[in-house]
Scaffold this motif. Structure first.
Motif, short mmCIF file in Angstrom:
data_model
loop_
_atom_site.label_atom_id
_atom_site.label_comp_id
_atom_site.label_asym_id
_atom_site.label_seq_id
_atom_site.Cartn_x
_atom_site.Cartn_y
_atom_site.Cartn_z
N PRO A 88 -68.79 37.75 -31.60
CA PRO A 88 -70.11 37.10 -31.67
C PRO A 88 -70.22 35.92 -30.72
N GLY A 89 -71.36 35.85 -30.03
CA GLY A 89 -71.61 34.74 -29.13
C GLY A 89 -71.33 35.01 -27.68
N VAL A 90 -70.81 36.20 -27.36
CA VAL A 90 -70.53 36.50 -25.96
C VAL A 90 -71.00 37.92 -25.64
N PHE A 91 -71.51 38.09 -24.44
CA PHE A 91 -71.98 39.39 -23.95
C PHE A 91 -70.78 40.32 -23.77
N VAL A 92 -70.87 41.51 -24.32
CA VAL A 92 -69.79 42.49 -24.16
C VAL A 92 -69.88 43.11 -22.76
N PRO A 93 -68.84 43.00 -21.94
CA PRO A 93 -68.92 43.53 -20.57
C PRO A 93 -69.12 45.04 -20.56
N ARG A 94 -69.89 45.49 -19.58
CA ARG A 94 -70.29 46.89 -19.47
C ARG A 94 -69.55 47.60 -18.34
N ASP A 120 -67.95 32.88 -9.95
CA ASP A 120 -68.71 33.76 -10.83
C ASP A 120 -69.63 32.87 -11.66
N LEU A 121 -70.93 32.92 -11.38
CA LEU A 121 -71.89 32.06 -12.06
C LEU A 121 -72.44 32.76 -13.30
N GLY A 122 -72.17 32.17 -14.47
CA GLY A 122 -72.54 32.79 -15.74
C GLY A 122 -71.47 33.78 -16.15
N THR A 123 -70.23 33.31 -16.28
CA THR A 123 -69.09 34.22 -16.40
C THR A 123 -68.99 34.91 -17.75
N GLY A 124 -69.65 34.39 -18.80
CA GLY A 124 -69.59 35.04 -20.11
C GLY A 124 -68.17 35.11 -20.63
N SER A 125 -67.68 36.30 -20.87
CA SER A 125 -66.32 36.51 -21.37
C SER A 125 -65.25 36.21 -20.33
N GLY A 126 -65.67 36.00 -19.09
CA GLY A 126 -64.73 35.82 -17.99
C GLY A 126 -64.35 37.11 -17.30
N ARG A 206 -79.67 44.61 -28.85
CA ARG A 206 -80.76 43.80 -29.41
C ARG A 206 -80.29 42.83 -30.48
N LEU A 207 -79.35 43.26 -31.32
CA LEU A 207 -78.96 42.47 -32.48
C LEU A 207 -77.69 41.66 -32.27
N PHE A 208 -76.87 42.02 -31.30
CA PHE A 208 -75.54 41.41 -31.21
C PHE A 208 -75.26 40.68 -29.91
N ASP A 209 -75.82 41.12 -28.79
CA ASP A 209 -75.61 40.36 -27.56
C ASP A 209 -76.45 39.08 -27.62
N PRO A 210 -75.91 37.95 -27.17
CA PRO A 210 -76.67 36.70 -27.22
C PRO A 210 -77.91 36.77 -26.34
#
Length: 283
Positions: A88-94, A120-126, A206-210
């Protein structure tokens, strides 16, 4: 094992999961500490499960049936050669971002300097920053993130991956790393680019990615406009910008970049032949 796997797969199929066999194998592998290939082999050999493990698998399958991402359930997401912690709280990489990352890796490998810089600007999970660092060990890589939750995941993943040449920085992408202005070889970003009114259909998204990692204003390109300016500040002349985006946004992004003075903006498709990344060269 076969009965437990079949039951989990049936639960996921009824909930509309697109690949119920894959997700059921991932859940079983998570519980038993096995890879997918090992799970498939155990299924063929009829491996017996402890009742406690069978009960946990059923519980996790029920969670997945609510459309909670399987990566949140297992706590990990694969990305290129890496296994990253997510939740929770981080975008899951695709998977499609793996191809976008390859563009940046190729550009970085082409830099003649002994220690090229990448941001990397906006690295999310890294995921992107750490992949660049591991696959181009001569480079110095900075991942920038302004979400506290995502930043903590990125820091954890930096420890997990052990890339000594990567640094995770907490800052806003518009103003980050002024000390590097004019010295960076490659800037890459997977910014939020979904138009505000285009709510994703998939519940996992919709429900889980920030929301901050998804929505980019009325046309989805508000952050791209900021990114164009920030990357122009950071990059050295001849440096490369790589932006991931939606399949219908390539022309608009090329127009933004051209107006900002970038050279040779070009858009590239992903493995599904949908436009997925636009690059440009710093003048």
């Amino acid at each position: 094992m076969p009965d437990v796997l079949d039951a989990a797969e049936a639960v996921l199929a009824r909930s509309g999961i697109l690949a119920p066999d894959v997700d059921s194998e991932l859940i079983v592998g998570h519980v038993l500490g096995l890879g997918r290939g090992e799970v498939q082999a155990a299924r063929l050999t009829g491996r017996r499960l402890h009742p406690r493990d069978a009960a946990l698998i059923a519980e996790l399958a029920d969670r997945r049936a609510t459309r909670e991402p399987v990566q949140h359930i297992t706590g990990v997401a694969g990305f290129r050669s890496l296994e990253l912690s997510v939740g929770p709280g981080v975008f899951v990489p695709r998977p499609e971002t793996e191809q976008v990352t390859q563009i940046a890796i190729d550009a970085l490998l082409a830099v003649p300097a002994p220690s090229p810089l990448a941001v990397d600007l906006g690295t999310g999970s890294g995921a992107i920053a750490l992949s660049l660092a591991k696959e181009v060990p001569a480079a110095r890589v900075f991942g920038v993130e302004n979400s506290v939750d995502a930043f903590l995941w990125a820091v954890e993943n930096s420890r997990r991956v052990g890339a000594a040449n990567a640094s995770i920085i907490f800052d806003d992408l518009a103003h980050a790393l002024p000390e590097l202005d004019g010295t960076v070889s490659v800037v890459i970003s997977n910014p939020p680019y979904v138009p505000d009114a285009a709510v994703p259909i998939d519940p996992e998204v919709r429900l889980f990615d920030p929301a901050a990692a998804l929505y980019g204003g009325e046309d989805g390109l508000d952050v791209v406009r900021v990114l164009s300016q920030a990357a122009a500040r950071l990059l050295q002349p001849g440096g490369t910008l790589v932006i991931e985006h939606g399949e219908l946004q390539g022309a608009s992004i090329r127009s933004i970049l051209s107006a900002d003075g970038w050279r040779a903006p070009a858009t590239f498709p992903d493995y599904t032949m949908r436009d997925r990344a636009t690059t440009a060269i710093r003048s």
